[in-house]
Design a protein around this motif. Structure first.
Motif, PDB file in Angstrom:
ATOM      1  N   LYS A 261       0.825  -1.202   0.000  1.00  0.00           N
ATOM      2  CA  LYS A 261       0.000   0.000   0.000  1.00  0.00           C
ATOM      3  C   LYS A 261       0.858   1.251   0.000  1.00  0.00           C
ATOM      4  N   ALA A 262       1.977   1.206   0.744  1.00  0.00           N
ATOM      5  CA  ALA A 262       2.880   2.359   0.748  1.00  0.00           C
ATOM      6  C   ALA A 262       3.448   2.606  -0.646  1.00  0.00           C
ATOM      7  N   ILE A 263       3.769   1.538  -1.354  1.00  0.00           N
ATOM      8  CA  ILE A 263       4.267   1.668  -2.732  1.00  0.00           C
ATOM      9  C   ILE A 263       3.203   2.298  -3.623  1.00  0.00           C
ATOM     10  N   GLN A 264       1.965   1.818  -3.497  1.00  0.00           N
ATOM     11  CA  GLN A 264       0.874   2.341  -4.322  1.00  0.00           C
ATOM     12  C   GLN A 264       0.632   3.816  -4.059  1.00  0.00           C
ATOM     13  N   LEU A 265       0.534   4.195  -2.782  1.00  0.00           N
ATOM     14  CA  LEU A 265       0.256   5.589  -2.446  1.00  0.00           C
ATOM     15  C   LEU A 265       1.401   6.506  -2.858  1.00  0.00           C
ATOM     16  N   THR A 266       2.628   6.026  -2.696  1.00  0.00           N
ATOM     17  CA  THR A 266       3.783   6.843  -3.065  1.00  0.00           C
ATOM     18  C   THR A 266       3.808   7.104  -4.567  1.00  0.00           C
ATOM     19  N   GLU A 267       3.530   6.079  -5.359  1.00  0.00           N
ATOM     20  CA  GLU A 267       3.533   6.251  -6.808  1.00  0.00           C
ATOM     21  C   GLU A 267       2.340   7.082  -7.276  1.00  0.00           C
ATOM     22  N   GLN A 268       1.191   6.933  -6.611  1.00  0.00           N
ATOM     23  CA  GLN A 268       0.042   7.772  -6.962  1.00  0.00           C
ATOM     24  C   GLN A 268       0.329   9.245  -6.706  1.00  0.00           C
ATOM     25  N   ALA A 269       1.144   9.505  -5.672  1.00  0.00           N
ATOM     26  CA  ALA A 269       1.485  10.886  -5.342  1.00  0.00           C
ATOM     27  C   ALA A 269       2.582  11.446  -6.238  1.00  0.00           C
ATOM     28  N   GLY A 270       3.135  10.630  -7.107  1.00  0.00           N
ATOM     29  CA  GLY A 270       4.151  11.111  -8.038  1.00  0.00           C
ATOM     30  C   GLY A 270       5.580  10.959  -7.561  1.00  0.00           C
ATOM     31  N   PHE A 271       5.795  10.273  -6.405  1.00  0.00           N
ATOM     32  CA  PHE A 271       7.139  10.062  -5.902  1.00  0.00           C
ATOM     33  C   PHE A 271       7.668   8.721  -6.395  1.00  0.00           C
ATOM     34  N   SER A 272       8.978   8.563  -6.301  1.00  0.00           N
ATOM     35  CA  SER A 272       9.595   7.284  -6.613  1.00  0.00           C
ATOM     36  C   SER A 272       9.457   6.346  -5.417  1.00  0.00           C
ATOM     37  N   ALA A 273       8.999   5.138  -5.663  1.00  0.00           N
ATOM     38  CA  ALA A 273       8.826   4.137  -4.600  1.00  0.00           C
ATOM     39  C   ALA A 273       9.920   3.085  -4.649  1.00  0.00           C
ATOM     40  N   SER A 274      11.065   3.419  -5.239  1.00  0.00           N
ATOM     41  CA  SER A 274      12.120   2.421  -5.392  1.00  0.00           C
ATOM     42  C   SER A 274      12.626   1.914  -4.041  1.00  0.00           C
ATOM     43  N   GLY A 275      12.726   2.801  -3.049  1.00  0.00           N
ATOM     44  CA  GLY A 275      13.178   2.366  -1.732  1.00  0.00           C
ATOM     45  C   GLY A 275      12.226   1.364  -1.102  1.00  0.00           C
ATOM     46  N   TYR A 276      10.921   1.614  -1.238  1.00  0.00           N
ATOM     47  CA  TYR A 276       9.934   0.694  -0.700  1.00  0.00           C
ATOM     48  C   TYR A 276       9.927  -0.618  -1.481  1.00  0.00           C
ATOM     49  N   ARG A 277      10.065  -0.538  -2.794  1.00  0.00           N
ATOM     50  CA  ARG A 277      10.100  -1.759  -3.601  1.00  0.00           C
ATOM     51  C   ARG A 277      11.321  -2.613  -3.268  1.00  0.00           C
ATOM     52  N   LEU A 278      12.457  -1.966  -3.066  1.00  0.00           N
ATOM     53  CA  LEU A 278      13.671  -2.704  -2.702  1.00  0.00           C
ATOM     54  C   LEU A 278      13.476  -3.395  -1.356  1.00  0.00           C
ATOM     55  N   ARG A 279      12.926  -2.689  -0.381  1.00  0.00           N
ATOM     56  CA  ARG A 279      12.700  -3.279   0.927  1.00  0.00           C
ATOM     57  C   ARG A 279      11.732  -4.454   0.847  1.00  0.00           C
ATOM     58  N   PHE A 280      10.690  -4.319   0.044  1.00  0.00           N
ATOM     59  CA  PHE A 280       9.710  -5.394  -0.112  1.00  0.00           C
ATOM     60  C   PHE A 280      10.359  -6.635  -0.713  1.00  0.00           C
ATOM     61  N   GLN A 281      11.172  -6.450  -1.743  1.00  0.00           N
ATOM     62  CA  GLN A 281      11.849  -7.593  -2.360  1.00  0.00           C
ATOM     63  C   GLN A 281      12.864  -8.216  -1.402  1.00  0.00           C
ATOM     64  N   GLN A 282      13.553  -7.401  -0.618  1.00  0.00           N
ATOM     65  CA  GLN A 282      14.503  -7.935   0.353  1.00  0.00           C
ATOM     66  C   GLN A 282      13.806  -8.793   1.402  1.00  0.00           C
ATOM     67  N   LEU A 283      12.638  -8.355   1.838  1.00  0.00           N
ATOM     68  CA  LEU A 283      11.892  -9.154   2.810  1.00  0.00           C
ATOM     69  C   LEU A 283      11.391 -10.450   2.187  1.00  0.00           C
ATOM     70  N   LEU A 284      10.972 -10.400   0.929  1.00  0.00           N
ATOM     71  CA  LEU A 284      10.555 -11.630   0.254  1.00  0.00           C
ATOM     72  C   LEU A 284      11.716 -12.615   0.131  1.00  0.00           C
ATOM     73  N   ALA A 285      12.927 -12.098  -0.024  1.00  0.00           N
ATOM     74  CA  ALA A 285      14.100 -12.964  -0.166  1.00  0.00           C
ATOM     75  C   ALA A 285      14.646 -13.457   1.168  1.00  0.00           C
ATOM     76  N   THR A 286      14.125 -12.948   2.280  1.00  0.00           N
ATOM     77  CA  THR A 286      14.664 -13.307   3.591  1.00  0.00           C
ATOM     78  C   THR A 286      14.597 -14.796   3.889  1.00  0.00           C
ATOM     79  N   PRO A 287      13.471 -15.496   3.666  1.00  0.00           N
ATOM     80  CA  PRO A 287      13.468 -16.946   3.942  1.00  0.00           C
ATOM     81  C   PRO A 287      14.535 -17.705   3.163  1.00  0.00           C
ATOM     82  N   LEU A 288      14.736 -17.357   1.890  1.00  0.00           N
ATOM     83  CA  LEU A 288      15.783 -18.016   1.114  1.00  0.00           C
ATOM     84  C   LEU A 288      17.157 -17.697   1.681  1.00  0.00           C
ATOM     85  N   LEU A 289      17.365 -16.479   2.144  1.00  0.00           N
ATOM     86  CA  LEU A 289      18.652 -16.108   2.736  1.00  0.00           C
ATOM     87  C   LEU A 289      18.913 -16.900   4.009  1.00  0.00           C
TER      88      LEU A 289
END
Length: 367
Positions: A261-289
């Protein structure tokens, strides 16, 4: 092969004991360092007791511990497997025809499952405690930082337009967000979708309510018209209190379940959500790590004691852990600078660790 038979349960249990031991040591070190840091930052400026500093430390510690959790599996796993090796238990298992893969894969599976728990449960709890830490620290330091500017910039938007919000100060208490000294710049999209400035609002206070901002002591100005004053005014808002605070927070301070939701709202507001997207992907990769760290721990600990060099190999595994930590941080920095893709930066440390562990095992294990 019977998955999680008696041998597998024994090895996995011993691994978890090693992980708990490593977690206890790392947690103690983090708490001690954080307490000393807070004492130097706050205790030298504000009259605050040791109990308050310790409470702040306990609120801050979980968010720091979760960063080092993968290395609890690496260091704890190395300690567990080296202990089994020195007591010749692994030698007896392998002499009985038990392949190392028979107890390594269940260990990796247990680490993977704990990684899922860490992302789904520990991360939201740590984020909530970190938010509480920020609030308590700001409250304690309020007098000391009373004259320090704490300006806030927010942006909300949808398909019809955008609103840029600037405030001189903010308050958040009991789930309510209040801004002081507020300026709102309202833009509407023209038929081509280009934002066009329409009006500006100045208010002494803005409180975020469900679905709208409530403004007090408002002065409204439109291009080419005189200003209009009103006691109160409301404007529609796509933000909720949590989303508004998250817009001001770092990606690490947002719980896993709210990141989409933070990614969606940030992009709707016209900001870059790359930091949130990176954090989300890092958390998804945590079990594999976590699973990769368990495999690496076994790969650096299975050398037969009579062949010598076990301590050196285990030390190399510890050194590799520090290298992987800096590699993870470096990959994240490259992704934030748009040098490498976010997906690659988030998943590369986990994949490299897993491939390194499996490759080393394939060279050293023949069954």
């Amino acid at each position: 092969m019977i998955l999680f038979g008696r041998i597998e349960r024994y090895v996995v249990g011993y691994l978890l004991l090693g992980v708990l031991g490593a977690l206890a040591i790392i947690s103690a070190v983090i708490v001690l360092i954080q307490f000393v840091e807070l004492a130097s930052q706050i205790g030298t400026r504000v009259d605050v007791g040791a109990d308050s500093l310790f409470q702040l430390t306990l609120l801050r510690a979980p968010s720091l511990i979760q960063i080092l959790l993968p290395f609890c599996f690496l260091f704890g796993g190395i300690a567990a497997f080296v202990g089994l090796n020195r007591r010749s238990e692994l030698v007896a298992m392998r002499a009985a025809g038990v392949s190392a893969w028979r107890f390594i894969l269940p260990s990796a599976g247990a680490a993977f499952a704990l990684g899922v728990v860490a992302v789904a449960v520990l991360n939201p709890a740590a984020a909530a405690m970190n938010a509480r830490f920020e609030y308590e620290r700001a409250r304690i330091m309020a007098n000391y930082l009373g004259d320090t500017p704490r300006e806030v910039w927010l942006r909300q938007g949808d398909g019809s337009g955008q609103v840029v919000i600037h405030a001189k100060a903010r308050e958040a208490h009991d789930g309510t967000v209040t801004l002081r000294g507020v300026s709102l710049f309202i833009y509407e999209n023209d038929p081509r979708g280009t934002p066009v400035f329409r009006r500006r609002l100045e208010a002494t206070e803005a409180t975020l309510m469900p679905g709208f901002w409530r403004l007090r002591n408002v002065r409204e100005a439109m291009a080419g018209d005189s200003s209009i004053r009103s006691d109160t005014l409301t404007i529609r808002s796509s933000l909720d209190p949590e989303a508004a605070m998250e817009s001001l927070a770092s990606p690490e301070a947002i719980p896993f379940w709210r990141l989409p939701k933070a990614i969606q709202l940030t992009e709707q507001a016209g900001f870059s959500a790359s930091g949130y997207r990176l954090r989300f992907q890092q958390l998804l990769a945590t079990p594999l790590l976590f699973a990769a760290m368990a495999v690496l721990a076994a790969a650096f600990s299975l050398r037969l004691t009579r062949l010598g060099g076990l301590a050196g190999l285990a030390g190399a595994g510890v050194a590799l852990g520090f290298i992987l930590f800096f590699f993870n941080q470096f990959a994240g920095a490259l992704a934030k600078a748009d040098i490498i893709p976010l997906f690659a930066a988030a998943w590369a440390p986990a994949l490299v660790s897993a491939l390194a562990g499996v490759t080393l095992l394939c060279y050293t294990e023949d069954g």
